[in-house]
Design an enzyme around this catalytic site. Structure first.
Site, PDB file in Angstrom:
ATOM      1  N   ARG A 131       0.844  -1.209   0.000  1.00  4.99           N
ATOM      2  CA  ARG A 131       0.000   0.000   0.000  1.00  4.99           C
ATOM      3  C   ARG A 131       0.873   1.250   0.000  1.00  4.99           C
ATOM      4  NH1 ARG A 131      -5.349  -0.955   0.782  1.00  4.99           N
ATOM      5  NH2 ARG A 131      -5.912  -2.924   1.760  1.00  4.99           N
ATOM      6  N   ILE A 167      -7.773   1.805   0.745  1.00  8.86           N
ATOM      7  CA  ILE A 167      -7.400   2.322   2.057  1.00  8.86           C
ATOM      8  C   ILE A 167      -6.050   3.018   1.897  1.00  8.86           C
ATOM      9  CG2 ILE A 167      -6.702   1.693   4.398  1.00  8.86           C
ATOM     10  CD1 ILE A 167      -8.740  -0.591   4.241  1.00  8.86           C
ATOM     11  N   HIS A 191     -18.614   9.461   2.593  1.00 10.65           N
ATOM     12  CA  HIS A 191     -18.914   8.095   3.021  1.00 10.65           C
ATOM     13  C   HIS A 191     -20.426   7.916   3.050  1.00 10.65           C
ATOM     14  CE1 HIS A 191     -18.108   4.255   4.853  1.00 10.65           C
ATOM     15  NE2 HIS A 191     -19.074   4.505   5.720  1.00 10.65           N
ATOM     16  N   THR A 240      -8.340  11.566   7.859  1.00 13.81           N
ATOM     17  CA  THR A 240      -7.213  11.400   8.779  1.00 13.81           C
ATOM     18  C   THR A 240      -6.817   9.919   8.755  1.00 13.81           C
ATOM     19  OG1 THR A 240      -8.643  10.946  10.657  1.00 13.81           O
ATOM     20  CG2 THR A 240      -8.041  13.263  10.289  1.00 13.81           C
ATOM     21  N   GLU A 283      -7.522   7.621  10.670  1.00  9.20           N
ATOM     22  CA  GLU A 283      -8.581   6.697  11.107  1.00  9.20           C
ATOM     23  C   GLU A 283      -9.573   6.473   9.969  1.00  9.20           C
ATOM     24  OE1 GLU A 283     -12.015   6.485  14.531  1.00  9.20           O
ATOM     25  OE2 GLU A 283     -10.586   8.135  14.565  1.00  9.20           O
ATOM     26  N   LEU A 284      -9.772   5.238   9.544  1.00  7.56           N
ATOM     27  CA  LEU A 284     -10.632   4.926   8.400  1.00  7.56           C
ATOM     28  C   LEU A 284     -12.053   5.458   8.624  1.00  7.56           C
ATOM     29  CD1 LEU A 284     -10.953   3.406   5.672  1.00  7.56           C
ATOM     30  CD2 LEU A 284     -11.702   1.438   7.020  1.00  7.56           C
TER      31      LEU A 284
HETATM   32  C1  GRF Z   1     -20.555   6.748  -3.177  1.00  9.86           C
HETATM   33  O1  GRF Z   1     -21.661   6.159  -2.557  1.00  9.86           O
HETATM   34  C2  GRF Z   1     -19.577   7.254  -2.150  1.00  9.86           C
HETATM   35  O2  GRF Z   1     -20.191   7.690  -0.972  1.00  9.86           O
HETATM   36  C3  GRF Z   1     -18.757   6.040  -1.860  1.00  9.86           C
HETATM   37  O3  GRF Z   1     -18.619   5.386  -3.101  1.00  9.86           O
HETATM   38  C4  GRF Z   1     -19.719   5.742  -3.944  1.00  9.86           C
HETATM   39  C5  GRF Z   1     -19.137   6.312  -5.193  1.00  9.86           C
HETATM   40  O4  GRF Z   1     -20.117   6.532  -6.186  1.00  9.86           O
HETATM   41  N1  GRF Z   1     -17.507   6.394  -1.229  1.00  9.86           N
HETATM   42  P1  GRF Z   1     -19.739   7.336  -7.500  1.00  9.86           P
HETATM   43  O5  GRF Z   1     -18.555   6.619  -8.128  1.00  9.86           O
HETATM   44  O6  GRF Z   1     -19.422   8.742  -7.119  1.00  9.86           O
HETATM   45  O7  GRF Z   1     -20.963   7.219  -8.356  1.00  9.86           O
END
Ligand code: GRF
Length: 230
Positions: A82, A109, A126, A158, A160-161
Site C-alpha cells: 500500500r 485504504i 462516506h 485522517t 482513522e478509516l
Molecule cells: C458513493 O456512494 C460514495 O459515498 C462512496 O462510493 C460511492 C461512489 O459513487 N464512497 P460514485 O462513483 O461517485 O458514483
C-alpha cells in the site's frame, strides 16, 4: 525598489490562480460528475485539474475526459505494498499542485504516506451517517439493522478509516420496500448536493481542519458535521 516591484507582481499572479482540485475515483464517478458540474457553473470557485483512477476503463474516467480534464490510471495491483502505491500517488498528485484532493468513490485504504502528505486538504464522502457504519456495505448494514434513516457524510481524511472530522451530513428515509440498490440511489442524490457544498466552502477558504477538528468560518463544527437540509 526593483526587487520590491518584482515581488509584488509575483504575489499578484499567485493570488489570481484558481483553486486547483484533484479527484480520485475507482468507479462510476457520479460524485465526480456533480463536482465537475459545480465547477463549470461556478458554484465551486475552482478548477478540477486531474482525475486519477486506480482502475482502468471506469465510467468516471470517461466523465473526466468528456469534461476536458486530464486523467491518469495508477493500478494498485502493480504495487507490492500500500505504501509504494501511495508514494506513486503522492508523486503524481504533487506534480499537479492541488490545493484540494477529493476522494470520490476511491476504493482504496490510504496509508499515512498519503494522508500526511495532504493533511488538511483531503476530503472523503462516506455513504452512511458516520460514526455509524464505517467501512463497506453501509446500506446493507442499515437495512439489516432496521434503521429508519440512512445518509452520507463528507469528512476530512485522517489516519482513522472513515473517522476524520465530519463536515456535513445529509439524511434520507429508509422505505419499507428498499433494497440496497434503491437505498444507494437515494443516498447518492444527497451525496451530489453535500459534496459540492463542502468543496465550495473549502475553496472559498471558509473550511479548515484544525487541532480541534473541522471548522467553518472559524466556528468548530458539530461532532457529526452540519446537518444538511435540502
Ligand atoms: C458513493 O456512494 C460514495 O459515498 C462512496 O462510493 C460511492 C461512489 O459513487 N464512497 P460514485 O462513483 O461517485 O458514483
Amino acid at each position: 525598489m526593483k526587487f520590491a516591484q518584482q515581488t509584488k507582481t509575483k504575489e499578484l499572479s499567485i493570488s489570481t490562480e484558481p483553486t486547483r482540485i484533484a479527484v480520485l475515483i475507482s468507479g462510476s464517478g457520479s460524485n465526480l460528475q456533480a463536482l465537475i458540474d459545480a465547477t463549470v457553473d461556478g458554484f465551486i470557485p475552482a478548477s478540477i485539474e486531474l482525475v486519477i483512477s486506480n482502475k482502468p476503463g471506469v465510467k468516471g474516467l470517461e466523465r473526466a475526459a468528456a469534461a476536458g480534464i486530464s486523467t491518469g490510471v495508477i493500478c494498485h495491483q502493480d504495487y507490492s505494498s500500500r505504501e509504494s502505491f501511495d508514494e506513486t500517488l503522492v508523486q503524481y498528485l504533487s506534480d499537479c499542485r492541488p490545493d484540494l484532493i477529493i476522494l470520490a468513490g476511491f476504493m482504496r485504504i490510504l496509508t499515512p504516506v498519503f494522508i500526511t502528505a495532504f493533511h488538511g486538504r483531503l476530503l472523503n464522502i462516506h455513504p452512511s451517517l458516520l460514526p455509524k457504519y464505517p467501512g463497506l456495505h453501509t446500506h446493507r448494514r442499515a437495512l439489516e439493522a432496521g434503521d429508519s434513516e440512512a445518509g452520507a457524510t463528507v469528512h476530512f481524511v485522517t489516519d482513522e478509516l472513515d473517522g476524520g472530522p465530519p463536515i456535513v451530513q445529509a439524511r434520507v428515509p429508509i422505505m419499507a420496500e428498499d433494497d440496497e440498490q434503491s437505498l444507494a440511489q437515494r443516498v447518492l442524490q444527497v451525496e451530489h448536493k453535500i459534496y459540492p457544498l463542502a468543496a465550495r466552502w473549502f475553496c472559498e477558504g471558509r473550511l479548515r481542519l484544525g487541532k480541534e477538528g473541522a471548522a467553518l468560518d472559524d466556528a468548530k463544527l458539530p461532532a457529526q458535521g452540519i446537518d444538511y437540509q435540502a
